[in-house]
Motif scaffolding. Structure first.
Motif, PDB file in Angstrom:
ATOM      1  N   SER A 333       7.118 -25.850   0.571  1.00 40.32           N
ATOM      2  CA  SER A 333       5.907 -26.605   0.245  1.00 40.32           C
ATOM      3  C   SER A 333       5.311 -27.236   1.506  1.00 40.32           C
ATOM      4  CB  SER A 333       6.151 -27.623  -0.857  1.00 40.32           C
ATOM      5  OG  SER A 333       7.073 -28.573  -0.431  1.00 40.32           O
ATOM      6  N   ASP A 334       6.134 -27.563   2.493  1.00 41.10           N
ATOM      7  CA  ASP A 334       5.609 -28.183   3.710  1.00 41.10           C
ATOM      8  C   ASP A 334       4.956 -27.163   4.645  1.00 41.10           C
ATOM      9  OD1 ASP A 334       5.529 -30.788   5.044  1.00 41.10           O
ATOM     10  OD2 ASP A 334       6.639 -29.793   6.642  1.00 41.10           O
ATOM     11  N   LEU A 335       5.587 -25.987   4.775  1.00 42.44           N
ATOM     12  CA  LEU A 335       5.109 -25.024   5.772  1.00 42.44           C
ATOM     13  C   LEU A 335       4.375 -23.828   5.167  1.00 42.44           C
ATOM     14  CD1 LEU A 335       8.285 -25.120   8.016  1.00 42.44           C
ATOM     15  CD2 LEU A 335       6.127 -26.241   8.468  1.00 42.44           C
ATOM     16  N   LYS A 336       4.359 -23.775   3.827  1.00 40.34           N
ATOM     17  CA  LYS A 336       3.640 -22.705   3.104  1.00 40.34           C
ATOM     18  C   LYS A 336       4.152 -21.295   3.457  1.00 40.34           C
ATOM     19  CE  LYS A 336       0.682 -25.833   1.568  1.00 40.34           C
ATOM     20  NZ  LYS A 336       1.615 -26.920   1.455  1.00 40.34           N
ATOM     21  N   ILE A 337       5.428 -21.206   3.747  1.00 39.34           N
ATOM     22  CA  ILE A 337       6.045 -19.882   3.984  1.00 39.34           C
ATOM     23  C   ILE A 337       7.374 -19.893   3.236  1.00 39.34           C
ATOM     24  CG2 ILE A 337       7.056 -18.298   5.700  1.00 39.34           C
ATOM     25  CD1 ILE A 337       5.403 -19.601   7.826  1.00 39.34           C
ATOM     26  N   GLN A 338       7.647 -18.792   2.541  1.00 35.97           N
ATOM     27  CA  GLN A 338       8.955 -18.732   1.876  1.00 35.97           C
ATOM     28  C   GLN A 338      10.017 -18.417   2.932  1.00 35.97           C
ATOM     29  OE1 GLN A 338       9.430 -15.859  -1.344  1.00 35.97           O
ATOM     30  NE2 GLN A 338      11.633 -16.173  -1.249  1.00 35.97           N
ATOM     31  N   PHE A 377      11.687 -13.596 -10.181  1.00 34.32           N
ATOM     32  CA  PHE A 377      11.785 -13.735 -11.635  1.00 34.32           C
ATOM     33  C   PHE A 377      11.753 -15.217 -11.995  1.00 34.32           C
ATOM     34  CE2 PHE A 377      14.034  -9.792 -10.587  1.00 34.32           C
ATOM     35  CZ  PHE A 377      13.365  -8.900 -11.417  1.00 34.32           C
ATOM     36  N   GLY A 378      11.102 -15.514 -13.103  1.00 34.93           N
ATOM     37  CA  GLY A 378      11.050 -16.919 -13.494  1.00 34.93           C
ATOM     38  C   GLY A 378      10.542 -17.082 -14.905  1.00 34.93           C
ATOM     39  N   THR A 379      10.290 -18.322 -15.283  1.00 33.40           N
ATOM     40  CA  THR A 379       9.816 -18.611 -16.629  1.00 33.40           C
ATOM     41  C   THR A 379       8.549 -19.468 -16.521  1.00 33.40           C
ATOM     42  OG1 THR A 379      10.505 -19.415 -18.779  1.00 33.40           O
ATOM     43  CG2 THR A 379      11.323 -20.643 -16.902  1.00 33.40           C
ATOM     44  N   SER A 380       8.025 -19.885 -17.668  1.00 32.97           N
ATOM     45  CA  SER A 380       6.816 -20.703 -17.611  1.00 32.97           C
ATOM     46  C   SER A 380       7.079 -22.061 -18.240  1.00 32.97           C
ATOM     47  CB  SER A 380       5.675 -20.003 -18.350  1.00 32.97           C
ATOM     48  OG  SER A 380       6.049 -19.777 -19.679  1.00 32.97           O
ATOM     49  N   ALA A 381       6.284 -23.028 -17.833  1.00 30.28           N
ATOM     50  CA  ALA A 381       6.445 -24.371 -18.394  1.00 30.28           C
ATOM     51  C   ALA A 381       5.111 -25.095 -18.319  1.00 30.28           C
ATOM     52  CB  ALA A 381       7.489 -25.136 -17.585  1.00 30.28           C
ATOM     53  N   VAL A 395       7.404 -20.869 -13.125  1.00 36.33           N
ATOM     54  CA  VAL A 395       8.506 -21.549 -12.441  1.00 36.33           C
ATOM     55  C   VAL A 395       9.490 -20.471 -11.980  1.00 36.33           C
ATOM     56  CG1 VAL A 395      10.289 -23.322 -12.615  1.00 36.33           C
ATOM     57  CG2 VAL A 395       8.239 -23.473 -14.043  1.00 36.33           C
ATOM     58  N   PRO A 396       9.466 -20.125 -10.699  1.00 40.31           N
ATOM     59  CA  PRO A 396      10.387 -19.077 -10.241  1.00 40.31           C
ATOM     60  C   PRO A 396      11.828 -19.594 -10.214  1.00 40.31           C
ATOM     61  CG  PRO A 396       9.016 -19.880  -8.424  1.00 40.31           C
ATOM     62  CD  PRO A 396       8.597 -20.641  -9.632  1.00 40.31           C
ATOM     63  N   LEU A 397      12.761 -18.814 -10.762  1.00 44.56           N
ATOM     64  CA  LEU A 397      14.173 -19.217 -10.686  1.00 44.56           C
ATOM     65  C   LEU A 397      14.922 -18.377  -9.668  1.00 44.56           C
ATOM     66  CD1 LEU A 397      13.400 -20.512 -13.599  1.00 44.56           C
ATOM     67  CD2 LEU A 397      15.856 -20.705 -13.770  1.00 44.56           C
ATOM     68  N   ILE A 398      14.568 -17.079  -9.599  1.00 39.87           N
ATOM     69  CA  ILE A 398      15.185 -16.233  -8.567  1.00 39.87           C
ATOM     70  C   ILE A 398      14.043 -15.674  -7.722  1.00 39.87           C
ATOM     71  CG2 ILE A 398      16.516 -14.135  -8.123  1.00 39.87           C
ATOM     72  CD1 ILE A 398      18.044 -14.659 -10.694  1.00 39.87           C
ATOM     73  N   LYS A 399      14.033 -16.059  -6.457  1.00 39.10           N
ATOM     74  CA  LYS A 399      12.910 -15.637  -5.612  1.00 39.10           C
ATOM     75  C   LYS A 399      13.192 -14.302  -4.956  1.00 39.10           C
ATOM     76  CE  LYS A 399      10.507 -19.697  -4.799  1.00 39.10           C
ATOM     77  NZ  LYS A 399       9.638 -20.388  -3.885  1.00 39.10           N
ATOM     78  N   LYS A 400      12.113 -13.582  -4.659  1.00 41.60           N
ATOM     79  CA  LYS A 400      12.299 -12.269  -4.023  1.00 41.60           C
ATOM     80  C   LYS A 400      13.046 -12.434  -2.693  1.00 41.60           C
ATOM     81  CE  LYS A 400       8.135 -11.625  -1.378  1.00 41.60           C
ATOM     82  NZ  LYS A 400       6.777 -11.266  -1.424  1.00 41.60           N
ATOM     83  N   ASN A 401      13.793 -11.398  -2.351  1.00 42.51           N
ATOM     84  CA  ASN A 401      14.620 -11.381  -1.132  1.00 42.51           C
ATOM     85  C   ASN A 401      15.854 -12.262  -1.215  1.00 42.51           C
ATOM     86  OD1 ASN A 401      13.137  -9.464   0.156  1.00 42.51           O
ATOM     87  ND2 ASN A 401      11.751 -10.950   1.084  1.00 42.51           N
TER      88      ASN A 401
END
Ligand code: AMP
Length: 590
Positions: A333-338, A377-381, A395-401
């Motif tokens: 969230s601070d650097l806008k890069i995963q 992969f994720g869900t919604s809220a 809401v991502p729970l498992i992020k790519k890579n």
């Protein structure tokens, strides 16, 4: 006797908390097992009751009980003239480090069945010349010729094969057990240059543990009116439990600490059995300030390199503590890069050292292969989007890579009073709006006894090595659970994506899959267009009024389309002129 060029050179990460040894074998980087499947050697040295040297786990195990004959974190003293007391003798920091290095050398010798005498050792980017020389000396004492001392962020960049042409500024964020440092690294072809580095020599996972230790001690004090710090044995167990809790909370939303017979209660009968639940949210509050400090350090390092956050192409994570979800979230969230997390953060520095060692004696190295999920992969809220309440926030729970297998749980909360069921939707995609991602499953957690608003529901995503995604939803208090298994979460999308990509290509290129056929087709269109133009021109003198005007316009349009070579436009112009000629021909050629 192997000659000097083919003799194995090992790569060593001589860490404050843990150390590792790696080498290149059969074209692949291998971090060697120390014992019981563990690839990390705790950087502890001690003496047992008979005065025999202990290294690693055995020394760590006796630290709380016998600190006077156990040494930890010797790296902090490298390059100083301090003498370190262990038992009744004093040692230099180099001598203690040499004991760790010798142990790693022996492990490598056992693994390859040859004697090893050369090594590449890593040091923090901020180490001074004196500290580097001390590290070199420690190697020599251990019987290792130190071929290179390389910077830890450089090693990490090598292990990640980071920095392509466009993204050559890399931020290496290293949060270990006892130290934190961040480096801005520039990669240019084979050159890796550390532009700036900043950190805190006394910040890391141990501080996170300490917050949990304080929390447990306070709980015991409040509940039983007993001061656990009076018992070294109990504190040793609490320290271990705190680290276990911290690690569990990296993948679980809640963890319950259970320690039977932890403490006696003088004069009050039964001993204390500790049972204490800690939620990830509570824990994140405890460590939030530390993470703020690391983010400030990033900006200091960027200032030092005369750069800003937008210059960063990639973020690499190093050190076990970077597995903490809050660390990853805050960085993103601070650097806008995963941040990249696909190389094991505990082992990547040793891997980079081994790669450098391999390069020195010309060993070929294949790409580093890790199994990662190519999808998020994720869900919604219900949450806020563009400042408004929106029910489908992704809401991502498992992020790519993320390396697989992986399991991650998160708490969600019921949204209204007396709720008896909860809908769980499963999505794949990257968009913050779940509706713009692909829905791959849905189920209901049913038969709940009326829940008050805000009751926690835990959602767990587990993705295994075969791409099977299991999603489980649990209501904690009533113990109601329901799950869904999606068999081919990864391959299904690969196939779908492949098909989609093929279609797009087909449409774009008008079937460039068979270039010969396409070329022929193009020639045919040209011939047809030219013939049509010729025919129309011949007819022009016999045409009158609108027919003549239409024919002139259409000839022009077809000539334009021929010049532009735009397949769709050409086809359209051919069709138009053919239609006109078809319509006119009977009147002209009776
Ligand atoms: P390192 O010095 O890189 O070996 O990092 C060691 C630190 O990483 C220790 O404080 C560990 O407790 C911490 N650590 C290891 N695994 C995890 C995890 N899954 N989540 C959070 N911290 C971890």
């Amino acid at each position: 006797m192997p000659n000097k060029t083919s003799e194995t050179i090992i790569g060593i990460d001589l860490g404050t908390t843990n150390s590792e040894v790696a080498l290149i074998r059969n074209g692949a980087v291998e971090v060697l097992e120390i014992e019981n499947g563990n690839k990390q050697l705790p950087s502890y040295v001690g003496l047992d009751e008979k005065g025999e040297i202990l290294v690693g786990e055995a020394a760590r195990n006796q630290y709380v009980l016998y600190p006077e004959r156990t040494i930890k974190s010797v790296k902090r003293h490298m390059g100083s003239n301090e003498q370190i007391q262990m038992g009744d003798k004093q040692y230099s920091p180099q001598e203690i480090s040499a004991i760790i290095l010798r142990h790693l050398k022996q492990i490598a010798e056992k693994a390859c069945g040859e004697s090893i005498s050369r090594a590449v050792i890593t040091v923090p980017a901020f180490f001074s010349d004196t500290q580097r020389q001390a590290t070199r000396d420690a190697g020599e004492i251990a019987g290792l010729k130190v071929e290179r001392i390389i910077n830890e962020p450089t090693a990490a960049a090598l292990a990640y094969e980071a920095g392509d042409q466009n993204d050559n500024i890399i931020l290496v964020y290293d949060l270990g057990g006892g130290t934190f440092d961040v480096s801005v690294v520039q990669m240019d072809q084979d050159m890796v240059e550390v532009k700036a580095s900043h950190g805190d020599n006394h910040l890391g996972g141990d501080d996170f543990d300490q917050k949990l230790i304080d929390h447990i001690v306070e709980f015991i004090k409040d509940k039983y009116d007993v001061d656990a710090t009076d018992s070294a044995r109990a504190m040793s167990r609490i320290t271990r439990a705190a680290e276990e809790t911290k690690i569990a909370l990296s993948s679980q939303a809640y963890y319950t600490i259970e320690e039977e017979h932890l403490l006696e209660r003088p004069g009050k009968g039964k001993p204390i059995h500790l049972s204490l639940e800690v939620s990830r949210t509570e824990y994140e509050e405890m460590i939030s300030d530390y993470i703020d400090t690391t983010l400030e350090a990033i900006h200091t390092a960027l200032d030092g390199a005369k750069m800003s956050a937008s210059d960063i192409g990639e973020i690499l994570l190093v050190g076990g503590s970077t597995r903490t979800p809050l660390v990853q979230q805050r960085l993103e969230s601070d650097l806008k890069i995963q941040p990249r997390i696909e190389v094991n953060p505990d082992l990547c520095v040793a891997m980079g050292a081994a790669i450098q060692a391999g390069m020195l004696n010309g060993k070929q190295l294949g790409p580093i292969l890790v199994d990662v999920t190519p999808y998020t992969f994720g869900t919604s809220a219900i949450s806020q989007m563009f400042g408004m309440r929106y029910p489908h926030c992704f809401v991502p729970l498992i992020k790519k890579n993320t390396p697989i297998p992986v399991t991650f749980s998160q708490s969600f909360y019921t949204s209204y009073e007396n709720q008896t069921e909860v809908e769980i939707k499963v999505y794949q995609g990257e968009d913050p709006d779940a509706m713009k991602n692909t829905e791959i499953g849905e189920f209901y957690l049913k038969d709940l006894k009326k829940l008050p608003e805000g009751s926690p529901i835990i959602v767990t995503f587990s993705l295994d090595i075969n791409g099977i995604l299991s999603v489980t939803s649990t209501e904690k208090k009533q113990g109601v659970e329901c799950s869904l298994v999606i068999d081919n979460a990864i391959s299904r999308f690969q196939e779908e994506e492949l098909e989609q990509a093929k279609n797009t290509l087909r449409n774009l290129m008008q079937d460039k899959e068979n270039p010969k056929e396409t070329e022929d087709q193009k020639n045919r269109e040209h011939i047809k267009a030219t013939a049509l133009i010729e025919k129309a021109r011949k007819l022009l003198p016999s045409l009158e009024g609108d027919d003549s005007e239409d024919a002139v316009d259409m000839i022009k349009a077809l000539e334009n389309a021929l010049r532009k070579e735009h397949p769709n436009e050409l086809q359209q112009a051919i069709d138009d002129l053919s239609d006109l000629l078809y319509y006119l021909e009977p009147t002209i050629e009776p």
